[in-house]
Design a protein around this motif. Structure first.
Motif, PDB file in Angstrom:
ATOM      1  N   ILE A   1       3.112   0.891   1.912  1.00 57.02           N
ATOM      2  CA  ILE A   1       2.205   1.148   0.794  1.00 57.02           C
ATOM      3  C   ILE A   1       0.850   0.464   1.002  1.00 57.02           C
ATOM      4  O   ILE A   1      -0.198   1.038   0.704  1.00 57.02           O
ATOM      5  N   GLY A   2       0.858  -0.746   1.547  1.00 59.37           N
ATOM      6  CA  GLY A   2      -0.406  -1.431   1.802  1.00 59.37           C
ATOM      7  C   GLY A   2      -1.223  -0.760   2.884  1.00 59.37           C
ATOM      8  O   GLY A   2      -2.464  -0.797   2.868  1.00 59.37           O
ATOM      9  N   THR A   3      -0.542  -0.133   3.832  1.00 54.92           N
ATOM     10  CA  THR A   3      -1.206   0.618   4.906  1.00 54.92           C
ATOM     11  C   THR A   3      -1.802   1.900   4.349  1.00 54.92           C
ATOM     12  O   THR A   3      -2.988   2.210   4.551  1.00 54.92           O
ATOM     13  N   HIS A   4      -0.975   2.678   3.654  1.00 58.25           N
ATOM     14  CA  HIS A   4      -1.416   3.983   3.151  1.00 58.25           C
ATOM     15  C   HIS A   4      -2.549   3.861   2.133  1.00 58.25           C
ATOM     16  O   HIS A   4      -3.461   4.691   2.118  1.00 58.25           O
ATOM     17  N   SER A   5      -2.491   2.817   1.306  1.00 61.39           N
ATOM     18  CA  SER A   5      -3.510   2.692   0.264  1.00 61.39           C
ATOM     19  C   SER A   5      -4.850   2.207   0.824  1.00 61.39           C
ATOM     20  O   SER A   5      -5.875   2.334   0.155  1.00 61.39           O
ATOM     21  N   ARG A   6      -4.851   1.656   2.055  1.00 55.89           N
ATOM     22  CA  ARG A   6      -6.090   1.128   2.626  1.00 55.89           C
ATOM     23  C   ARG A   6      -6.785   2.089   3.590  1.00 55.89           C
ATOM     24  O   ARG A   6      -8.010   2.104   3.674  1.00 55.89           O
ATOM     25  N   TYR A   7      -6.014   2.860   4.345  1.00 50.65           N
ATOM     26  CA  TYR A   7      -6.625   3.689   5.396  1.00 50.65           C
ATOM     27  C   TYR A   7      -7.193   5.018   4.894  1.00 50.65           C
ATOM     28  O   TYR A   7      -8.031   5.619   5.568  1.00 50.65           O
ATOM     29  N   GLY A   8      -6.700   5.501   3.758  1.00 42.31           N
ATOM     30  CA  GLY A   8      -7.236   6.759   3.223  1.00 42.31           C
ATOM     31  C   GLY A   8      -6.797   7.996   3.965  1.00 42.31           C
ATOM     32  O   GLY A   8      -7.440   9.054   3.858  1.00 42.31           O
ATOM     33  N   LYS A   9      -5.710   7.919   4.724  1.00 42.55           N
ATOM     34  CA  LYS A   9      -5.222   9.081   5.478  1.00 42.55           C
ATOM     35  C   LYS A   9      -4.135   9.851   4.731  1.00 42.55           C
ATOM     36  O   LYS A   9      -3.852  11.005   5.036  1.00 42.55           O
ATOM     37  N   VAL A  10      -3.504   9.187   3.761  1.00 48.47           N
ATOM     38  CA  VAL A  10      -2.426   9.797   2.988  1.00 48.47           C
ATOM     39  C   VAL A  10      -3.003  10.442   1.733  1.00 48.47           C
ATOM     40  O   VAL A  10      -3.915   9.897   1.110  1.00 48.47           O
TER      41      VAL A  10
ATOM     42  N   PRO B   1      -1.467  -5.205   5.180  1.00 46.75           N
ATOM     43  CA  PRO B   1      -2.480  -4.152   5.302  1.00 46.75           C
ATOM     44  C   PRO B   1      -2.206  -3.122   6.396  1.00 46.75           C
ATOM     45  O   PRO B   1      -2.785  -2.042   6.374  1.00 46.75           O
ATOM     46  N   ASP B   2      -1.370  -3.464   7.372  1.00 49.78           N
ATOM     47  CA  ASP B   2      -1.048  -2.510   8.442  1.00 49.78           C
ATOM     48  C   ASP B   2       0.377  -2.802   8.911  1.00 49.78           C
ATOM     49  O   ASP B   2       0.604  -3.570   9.841  1.00 49.78           O
ATOM     50  N   TYR B   3       1.341  -2.176   8.240  1.00 50.36           N
ATOM     51  CA  TYR B   3       2.746  -2.454   8.513  1.00 50.36           C
ATOM     52  C   TYR B   3       3.124  -2.179   9.972  1.00 50.36           C
ATOM     53  O   TYR B   3       3.769  -3.027  10.609  1.00 50.36           O
ATOM     54  N   PRO B   4       2.751  -1.025  10.550  1.00 46.59           N
ATOM     55  CA  PRO B   4       3.171  -0.768  11.938  1.00 46.59           C
ATOM     56  C   PRO B   4       2.702  -1.835  12.924  1.00 46.59           C
ATOM     57  O   PRO B   4       3.458  -2.243  13.805  1.00 46.59           O
ATOM     58  N   LYS B   5       1.465  -2.289  12.777  1.00 44.95           N
ATOM     59  CA  LYS B   5       0.928  -3.284  13.717  1.00 44.95           C
ATOM     60  C   LYS B   5       1.573  -4.661  13.505  1.00 44.95           C
ATOM     61  O   LYS B   5       1.885  -5.368  14.460  1.00 44.95           O
ATOM     62  N   LEU B   6       1.746  -5.046  12.240  1.00 38.09           N
ATOM     63  CA  LEU B   6       2.254  -6.391  11.947  1.00 38.09           C
ATOM     64  C   LEU B   6       3.769  -6.496  12.116  1.00 38.09           C
ATOM     65  O   LEU B   6       4.273  -7.506  12.600  1.00 38.09           O
ATOM     66  N   ALA B   7       4.499  -5.455  11.753  1.00 42.57           N
ATOM     67  CA  ALA B   7       5.961  -5.517  11.800  1.00 42.57           C
ATOM     68  C   ALA B   7       6.486  -5.727  13.210  1.00 42.57           C
ATOM     69  O   ALA B   7       7.501  -6.404  13.410  1.00 42.57           O
ATOM     70  N   GLN B   8       5.792  -5.162  14.192  1.00 38.24           N
ATOM     71  CA  GLN B   8       6.299  -5.271  15.566  1.00 38.24           C
ATOM     72  C   GLN B   8       6.186  -6.696  16.129  1.00 38.24           C
ATOM     73  O   GLN B   8       6.784  -7.009  17.157  1.00 38.24           O
ATOM     74  N   LEU B   9       5.440  -7.557  15.454  1.00 36.49           N
ATOM     75  CA  LEU B   9       5.332  -8.952  15.911  1.00 36.49           C
ATOM     76  C   LEU B   9       6.590  -9.749  15.599  1.00 36.49           C
ATOM     77  O   LEU B   9       6.952 -10.658  16.346  1.00 36.49           O
ATOM     78  N   TRP B  10       7.248  -9.419  14.501  1.00 41.36           N
ATOM     79  CA  TRP B  10       8.288 -10.293  13.962  1.00 41.36           C
ATOM     80  C   TRP B  10       9.471 -10.449  14.905  1.00 41.36           C
ATOM     81  O   TRP B  10       9.928 -11.560  15.150  1.00 41.36           O
TER      82      TRP B  10
END
Length: 568
Positions: free
Chosen positions: A127-136, A472-481
């Motif tokens: 949700i934080g990704t979609h609401s910020r990038y404006g692509k959805v 703000p960007d789940y795909p980029k941040l999640a892969q770090l964990w």
């Protein structure tokens, strides 16, 4: 005059035949598959007639959608897609792919603008990704805009229990919930009720064997079953189950939402503010940092405590093989009958845990196990979220051609419609509608579902929530964990070292997003680093290290704990 009527009849006949074809299909599906519904058959047919009429201009189109491979989505792909095609005349292909692949395809479509799928069921964690990038294309915009004529009058948005999780900081609904499930505490109620085991436990620990309220009690119970009881009916048993293989799901194990259970973040429902369960601080909707030196909590004392407990319990109380297992390999293990409890258990496994003939199911079909609220760590305070709830939700991109998007929107509404949703809930046990949860059918199913219905009928369910808008960007941040957590799990580094690396890596991504200026709305604005003690001295998260991280263990009887759900 007679000639004119007969000609008109001949001209209209093909259309009437087609209409009959779709109506006949709807009647057949209602009678043979969707017989369990909160609607009457007449109301179901009226709802399906709307789909038949709305699809008229889109008939013959071929639409492709994707979701991960949950039981609920298997039912959609194998049954509901066929029903939708027969009732509407829109050819629907529903692909089942791994969760990581869903995110990869979605990310590619976001970045390239190339239409890969016409619709996705993807976690509201984005949700934080979609609401910020404006692509959805927000669902609420579509309903009021170009999708108005394709929006069912019986959609009833207020009936969806997960809508707060799919709403952005701007108040718009970005995704339509399709399925949801929580991670809760799971335990063998039959063992916990055994008088001899109860006596042994109380003699050793001084309090009753029951559902743990805090992590201290969970640890005591894990030690008791693994090291004192050891065997039941000649079978080696364990007091804990988890997984530790270096693999992407190891990251979800933490982001779903281990630190919140320990109490690392701030108070706030659905997510902590200003610091959430990822340890990310926001100020006026802008992420400002993950590390304690920037006011975050990803490497703070509570997060370190939570990570160390994960490592210690996995090594001391789980089956030795668990350290090399992935999420999917570890999931079925409790059903095999040798696990006493699991602190972190997804209710999506309920359907598989209730199958006839399993060692954890009685002959009458009732479970030997129960689910309950998860125990909380010593940093947890009233007003904080207690754990994670997954909400898979329909998501549509502006890069999808309008007609395809409208057809996919019809399918999304179909698989969540009141005609269909109760049957889908009974199959996959991932409820989305309040009307389904309160239905007589769910009351009848409740005794065999180990507490699922009671949980979803309680207002307390709101204390379990997905990843929120701080990320703000789940795909980029999640892969770090998973990359950093695995270092602690393997012993390659200490919990503190692993989380220092994670916090720094997250902040580097936030910094790159800030520099690139790709998120004009609520994008990152990193705080300058300062002495961590400054932030530890402030109220809320990040929280200073407690003198005693293992207070007295506390348990309650299961029936009392279920009452706490009802009281919220």
């Amino acid at each position: 005059m007679a000639m004119a009527i007969s000609l008109a009849g001949l001209i209209a006949a093909p259309g009437l035949a087609l209409a009959d074809q779709y109506q006949d299909a709807a009647k057949r599906w209602i009678e043979q598959e969707f017989e369990t519904s909160t609607l009457t058959p007449e109301e179901q047919m009226k709802e399906m007639q709307w789909f038949i009429d709305a699809a008229e201009s889109l008939r013959g189109k071929e639409i492709n959608v994707a979701s991960e491979t949950l039981t609920t989505h298997q039912y959609e792909a194998n049954v509901l897609a066929k029903a939708f095609t027969e009732i509407t005349g829109i050819r629907l292909n529903h692909d089942l792919i791994q969760e990581g692949d869903v995110i990869e395809k979605l990310q590619t479509q976001m970045q390239s603008g190339r239409n890969i799928y016409d619709g996705y069921v993807n976690d509201s964690d984005l949700i934080g990704t979609h609401s910020r990038y404006g692509k959805v294309v927000p669902i609420s915009d579509m309903i009021e805009g170009d999708g108005a004529e394709f929006t069912s009058p019986t959609l009833d948005m207020d009936d969806f229990i997960g809508l707060s999780f799919t709403t952005g900081p701007d108040g718009k609904v970005y995704q339509l919930p399709d399925q949801q499930f929580a991670n809760l505490y799971w335990f063998r109620a039959d063992w916990f009720d055994d008088p001899e085991l109860k006596k042994q436990f109380k003699d050793k620990y001084g309090y009753e064997l029951g559902v743990p309220v805090n992590w201290s009690a969970y640890e005591d119970i894990a030690d008791f079953f693994s090291n004192d009881v050891k065997e039941i009916d000649g079978k080696r048993i364990y007091g804990h189950m988890d997984y530790g293989k270096k693999d992407p799901p190891l990251g979800w194990r933490f982001t779903d939402a281990w630190f919140s259970m320990a109490g690392a973040g701030d108070k706030g429902i659905p997510n902590g503010l200003p610091v959430d369960e990822w340890g990310i601080r926001v100020e006026e909707c802008h992420p400002v940092g993950s590390m304690v030196a920037r006011g975050g909590a990803a490497n703070g004392p509570a997060a370190v405590y939570a990570t160390q407990k994960y490592v210690d319990w996995l090594k001391a109380y789980a089956p030795p093989a668990a350290q090399g297992m992935t999420f999917s390999e570890a999931g079925p293990v409790p059903a095999q009958g040798n696990i006493a409890q699991q602190i972190f258990w997804y209710t999506a496994f309920t359907a598989d845990m209730t199958k006839e003939g399993l060692p954890v199911v009685n002959e009458d079909g009732t479970p030997k196990w129960r689910m309950a609220p998860s125990p909380v760590g010593p940093y947890w305070e009233d007003g904080m979220k207690k754990g994670y709830q997954d909400v898979g939700a329909w998501t549509f991109f502006d890069s999808t051609p309008k007609e395809n998007r409208m057809a996919a929107w019809l399918y999304a509404q179909f698989v969540t419609s009141k005609t269909v949703s109760l049957k889908k809930t009974l199959v996959g046990l991932t409820p989305i509608r309040e009307s389904d949860i309160q239905s007589e059918a769910m009351t009848e199913a409740a005794p065999k579902l180990g507490g699922l219905v009671e949980f979803y009928r309680s207002p307390a369910r709101l204390q379990w929530s997905p990843t929120g808008t701080n990320v703000p960007d789940y795909p980029k941040l999640a892969q770090l964990w998973w990359q950093y957590v695995s270092r602690a799990a393997s012993g390659e580094s200490s919990a503190q070292e692993a989380l220092d690396g994670l916090a720094e890596a997250q902040d580097r991504i936030l910094e790159r997003l800030e520099r690139a200026k790709v998120q004009e709305e609520c994008g990152p604005r990193l705080n300058e680093k300062r002495d961590p003690q400054y932030w530890l001295d402030q109220p809320g998260a990040p929280k200073p290290k407690l003198d005693n991280e293992k207070p007295q263990g506390k348990t309650v009887p299961y029936d009392e704990l279920v009452k706490s759900w009802e009281e919220g």
